[in-house]
Design a protein around this motif. Structure first.
Motif, short mmCIF file in Angstrom:
data_model
loop_
_atom_site.label_atom_id
_atom_site.label_comp_id
_atom_site.label_asym_id
_atom_site.label_seq_id
_atom_site.Cartn_x
_atom_site.Cartn_y
_atom_site.Cartn_z
N GLY A 1 0.82 -1.20 0.00
CA GLY A 1 0.00 0.00 0.00
C GLY A 1 0.86 1.25 0.00
N LYS A 2 0.21 2.38 0.06
CA LYS A 2 0.88 3.67 0.17
C LYS A 2 0.95 4.05 1.64
CE LYS A 2 1.64 5.48 -4.06
NZ LYS A 2 2.90 6.10 -4.50
N PHE A 3 2.18 4.23 2.15
CA PHE A 3 2.38 4.56 3.55
C PHE A 3 3.03 5.94 3.66
CE2 PHE A 3 2.09 0.02 3.37
CZ PHE A 3 1.37 -0.33 4.51
N THR A 4 2.83 6.59 4.80
CA THR A 4 3.35 7.94 5.02
C THR A 4 4.55 7.88 5.96
OG1 THR A 4 1.14 8.87 4.74
CG2 THR A 4 2.79 10.26 5.80
N LEU A 5 5.66 8.48 5.52
CA LEU A 5 6.83 8.56 6.40
C LEU A 5 6.55 9.51 7.55
CD1 LEU A 5 9.75 8.74 3.80
CD2 LEU A 5 9.12 6.81 5.22
N PRO A 6 6.76 9.09 8.80
CA PRO A 6 6.43 9.93 9.96
C PRO A 6 7.19 11.25 9.99
CG PRO A 6 6.83 7.65 10.63
CD PRO A 6 7.25 7.76 9.19
N GLN A 7 8.44 11.25 9.52
CA GLN A 7 9.28 12.45 9.64
C GLN A 7 8.91 13.53 8.62
OE1 GLN A 7 11.27 12.85 12.09
NE2 GLN A 7 11.34 10.78 12.90
N SER A 8 8.54 13.11 7.40
CA SER A 8 8.34 14.10 6.33
C SER A 8 6.94 14.11 5.75
CB SER A 8 9.34 13.80 5.20
OG SER A 8 9.10 12.50 4.67
N ASN A 9 6.08 13.18 6.19
CA ASN A 9 4.73 13.04 5.64
C ASN A 9 4.76 12.71 4.15
OD1 ASN A 9 3.43 13.56 8.09
ND2 ASN A 9 3.57 15.78 7.77
N GLU A 10 5.89 12.20 3.67
CA GLU A 10 6.00 11.80 2.26
C GLU A 10 5.38 10.42 2.08
OE1 GLU A 10 9.51 10.58 -0.94
OE2 GLU A 10 10.00 11.37 1.05
N GLU A 11 4.63 10.24 1.00
CA GLU A 11 4.00 8.97 0.71
C GLU A 11 4.97 8.08 -0.08
OE1 GLU A 11 0.27 9.37 -1.20
OE2 GLU A 11 -0.79 10.00 0.61
N VAL A 12 5.12 6.84 0.38
CA VAL A 12 6.01 5.89 -0.29
C VAL A 12 5.29 4.56 -0.41
CG1 VAL A 12 8.13 6.98 0.55
CG2 VAL A 12 7.05 5.20 1.92
N ASN A 13 5.76 3.74 -1.34
CA ASN A 13 5.21 2.39 -1.49
C ASN A 13 5.81 1.50 -0.41
OD1 ASN A 13 3.70 3.02 -3.83
ND2 ASN A 13 5.53 2.78 -5.11
N GLY A 14 4.94 0.81 0.31
CA GLY A 14 5.41 -0.04 1.40
C GLY A 14 4.74 -1.39 1.41
N LYS A 15 5.26 -2.29 2.24
CA LYS A 15 4.71 -3.63 2.42
C LYS A 15 4.48 -3.88 3.90
CE LYS A 15 6.80 -5.89 -1.63
NZ LYS A 15 7.65 -7.02 -2.07
N TYR A 16 3.69 -4.90 4.18
CA TYR A 16 3.44 -5.26 5.58
C TYR A 16 3.20 -6.76 5.66
CZ TYR A 16 -1.51 -5.91 4.53
OH TYR A 16 -2.69 -6.39 4.01
N ILE B 1 3.80 -8.05 13.80
CA ILE B 1 3.50 -7.11 12.71
C ILE B 1 4.82 -6.52 12.21
CG2 ILE B 1 2.28 -5.00 12.05
CD1 ILE B 1 0.43 -5.48 14.45
N ILE B 2 5.02 -6.56 10.89
CA ILE B 2 6.23 -5.98 10.28
C ILE B 2 5.79 -5.07 9.15
CG2 ILE B 2 8.51 -6.44 9.33
CD1 ILE B 2 8.29 -9.29 10.33
N ASN B 3 6.39 -3.88 9.08
CA ASN B 3 6.08 -2.90 8.04
C ASN B 3 7.40 -2.36 7.47
OD1 ASN B 3 4.41 0.34 7.94
ND2 ASN B 3 4.59 -1.20 6.36
N TRP B 4 7.55 -2.37 6.14
CA TRP B 4 8.81 -1.91 5.54
C TRP B 4 8.55 -1.30 4.17
CZ3 TRP B 4 6.97 -6.78 5.54
CH2 TRP B 4 6.98 -7.52 4.35
N MET B 5 9.59 -0.64 3.63
CA MET B 5 9.48 0.07 2.36
C MET B 5 9.67 -0.91 1.20
SD MET B 5 11.49 3.55 1.18
CE MET B 5 11.16 4.31 2.76
N GLU B 6 8.84 -0.73 0.18
CA GLU B 6 8.92 -1.59 -1.00
C GLU B 6 10.21 -1.29 -1.77
OE1 GLU B 6 5.94 -3.02 -4.64
OE2 GLU B 6 5.44 -1.28 -3.40
N ASP B 7 10.70 -2.29 -2.50
CA ASP B 7 11.93 -2.17 -3.30
C ASP B 7 13.16 -1.88 -2.44
OD1 ASP B 7 10.46 -2.59 -5.62
OD2 ASP B 7 10.02 -0.45 -5.83
#
Length: 553
Positions: free
Chosen positions: A496-511, A526-532
């Motif tokens: 999905g599209k997740f928001t970086l806490p520090q910059s509010n930038e949207e990035v592709n992520g996995k969970y 629960i594990i959440n990380w950035m795609e690619d």
């Protein structure tokens, strides 16, 4: 008489029938005794304190060829198996008696039922009896023993291995720089003959080079052009350095004219005869170089001696330097020294940059551009992946796994609605906001030991928490998950599209959400990380491959 005979016959027939019946019963009983199977169980006590152990024994009597499978794993829930204490085998003729003793415990007070245990014999299921076990709390004498507050968390001293690694790299870097500085700046080189001659004063250097020319084989080999070229270059270089006249670029006439001007100005005390002699030698050299003239050998030798005298007389004709000239010369030497020093530093810097560049190129060729770039710039998940990992157990029922950093306990306040069904919830997390990497482990026990976990509801709550933090377009997939020991769980994963806490930038992520559970408890990772992010993928694989749980509340 006939009647008596008939009666006797009837009597014997009756006796024979009874004997046959007894023999048949004996034979059946003997065969039954040979194939009968017996499964019994017992515990050494039905009342323990928290953390104490009971001994649960299962005994099987069967034929010696029977295939017997005892209970394995955590089948004793809500009691927890600590270990298999012993397995005993007794053989008697064609019969076998097997005994297996298990050590069981419970870390929470209450009344528990040890469930019926299944024993498989020749493919047929047999069950032991269930047993009630009372687990009592340990009494605490608050009158005779003082009570103390719970001690706070202590800071654990970090391993010094990273410090030593950094110190080693710094030491090696300084060692390389020191070697470069020594080699190019401090070390006294063994000068070649050409370098030694170049360092001589102009006058001494001119006389030495004229002496070498005298011993050369140019004249013997009829190489007059090379002979006169070197002869005129020696004297012209000397005049340029000592007399400070531009001699190398001047023609013969121009050079003679400059010397005469210096003579008339009183800056060079040469007589006319010396200047005329010099002019003749230069003219002869011009004829040899440009008109291919070939003078006599004696003339060539005399011209060399004439140039030697010209150099000597010119040195004598130079006026003594005054104080201003000496200062100018000193400044000039200082400028030359600074230039030499700068050249050395430039060369050392160039060598250092060259070594660094070459090392980088070789590293890129071997490892690839991205790993080298991430190493130099410091990629957050690469640092996690290559750091010191920890293998720890969290919560109860326990969840054991390997992580790149310790998971910290989180204070969880249960709402009154949740407290109605949840007895205790323990949560441990770690996150790196810069890399969008998060791992959380929770272990929950329900108020009722008969409560079954609702996996679907747990997943929905996690997805809602993602959305509350700005996640969008979340996809979900589901599959069975099995630990190393074979414990089965459920894995829900997606992107999905997740928001970086520090910059509010949207990035592709996995969970990934991995859930285990049974009556009275639930465990969740629960594990959440950035795609690619290849480093994050390796971290996730290492974590999930290390997961081990004990499915007992």
């Amino acid at each position: 008489m006939e009647n008596n005979r008939i009666k006797m016959t009837s009597f014997f027939k009756d006796i024979a029938f009874k004997i046959s019946l007894v023999l048949l019963l004996l034979q059946y009983g003997l065969g039954f005794s040979q194939t009968a199977i017996s499964v019994t169980s017992e515990v050494d006590t039905t009342s323990i304190k928290i953390g104490e152990q009971i001994r649960f024994k299962i005994q099987v009597e069967a034929d010696s060829t029977a295939q017997i499978v005892f209970p394995e794993g955590q089948t004793f829930s809500p009691l927890e198996m600590v270990e298999v204490i012993m397995t005993d085998t007794v053989r008697k003729l064609d019969r076998i008696t097997l005994q297996k003793i298990y050590a069981l415990t419970q870390f929470d007070s209450g009344s528990y039922t040890l469930p019926r245990q299944q024993v498989v014999i020749n493919g047929q299921n047999f069950f032991t009896d269930s047993v009630k076990i009372a687990v009592a709390t340990i009494p605490v004498d608050t009158l005779s023993q003082k009570m103390y507050d719970i001690k706070p968390f202590l800071e654990v001293e970090k391993s010094n291995i990273d410090l030593w690694k950094n110190a080693l790299w710094i030491f090696l870097s300084f060692a390389v720089i020191g070697m470069l500085v020594y080699w190019f700046l401090i070390r006294k080189k063994n000068l070649s003959e050409e370098e030694k001659v170049a360092l001589l004063p102009p006058y001494d250097r001119a006389l030495l080079e004229l002496k070498r020319l005298e011993n050369s084989k140019y004249i013997i080999q009829d190489e007059y052009k090379q002979y006169y070229s070197e002869l005129t270059d020696i004297v012209r270089s000397y005049l340029e350095e000592d007399v400070h006249v531009s001699a190398l670029e001047s023609t013969t006439d121009q050079l003679i004219e400059k010397l005469e001007l210096l003579k008339d100005a009183g800056e060079l005390k040469l007589d006319d005869e010396t200047i005329d002699q010099f002019k003749k030698v230069l003219q002869t050299a011009d004829l040899v170089k440009f008109a291919k003239s070939k003078p006599e050998t004696s003339v060539a030798e005399q011209d060399r001696k004439a140039i030697e005298q010209i150099v000597i007389k010119t040195k004598e004709a130079l006026p003594e330097p005054d104080e201003e000239d000496l200062l100018l010369d000193e400044e000039y030497q200082e400028v030359l020294s600074r230039k030499k020093q700068k050249k050395k530093w430039t060369m050392a810097a160039a060598v250092s940059i060259g070594i660094l560049f070459l090392t980088t190129i070789v590293s890129i060729g071997y490892y690839g551009w991205k790993p080298v770039k991430d190493t130099l710039l410091g990629h957050p998940t690469k640092i996690l992946l290559e750091g010191d990992w920890l293998n720890s157990t969290y919560g109860y029922p326990p969840v054991n796994l390997e992580t790149p950093s310790v998971l910290l306990r989180q204070d969880i306040k249960l709402t009154p609605e949740v407290k109605a069904t949840v007895k205790e919830a323990q949560v441990f997390t770690f996150s790196d906001p810069d890399a969008l990497f998060y791992i959380g482990v929770s272990s929950t026990t329900f108020s009722s030991q008969e409560t079954e976990p609702d996996f679907q509801n747990s997943v929905e709550q996690v997805l809602k928490s993602f959305e509350a933090k700005g996640a969008k377009n979340i996809t979900t997939k589901q599959e069975e998950f099995k630990t190393i020991s074979g414990t089965l769980g459920l894995k829900i994963y997606g992107s999905g599209k997740f928001t970086l806490p520090q910059s509010n930038e949207e990035v592709n992520g996995k969970y990934a959400i991995i859930i285990f559970g049974g009556k009275g408890f639930q465990q969740q990772i629960i594990i959440n990380w950035m795609e690619d992010d290849g480093y994050a993928e390796n971290i996730v694989n290492r974590i999930t491959n290390s997961i081990e749980v004990k499915t007992g509340a």
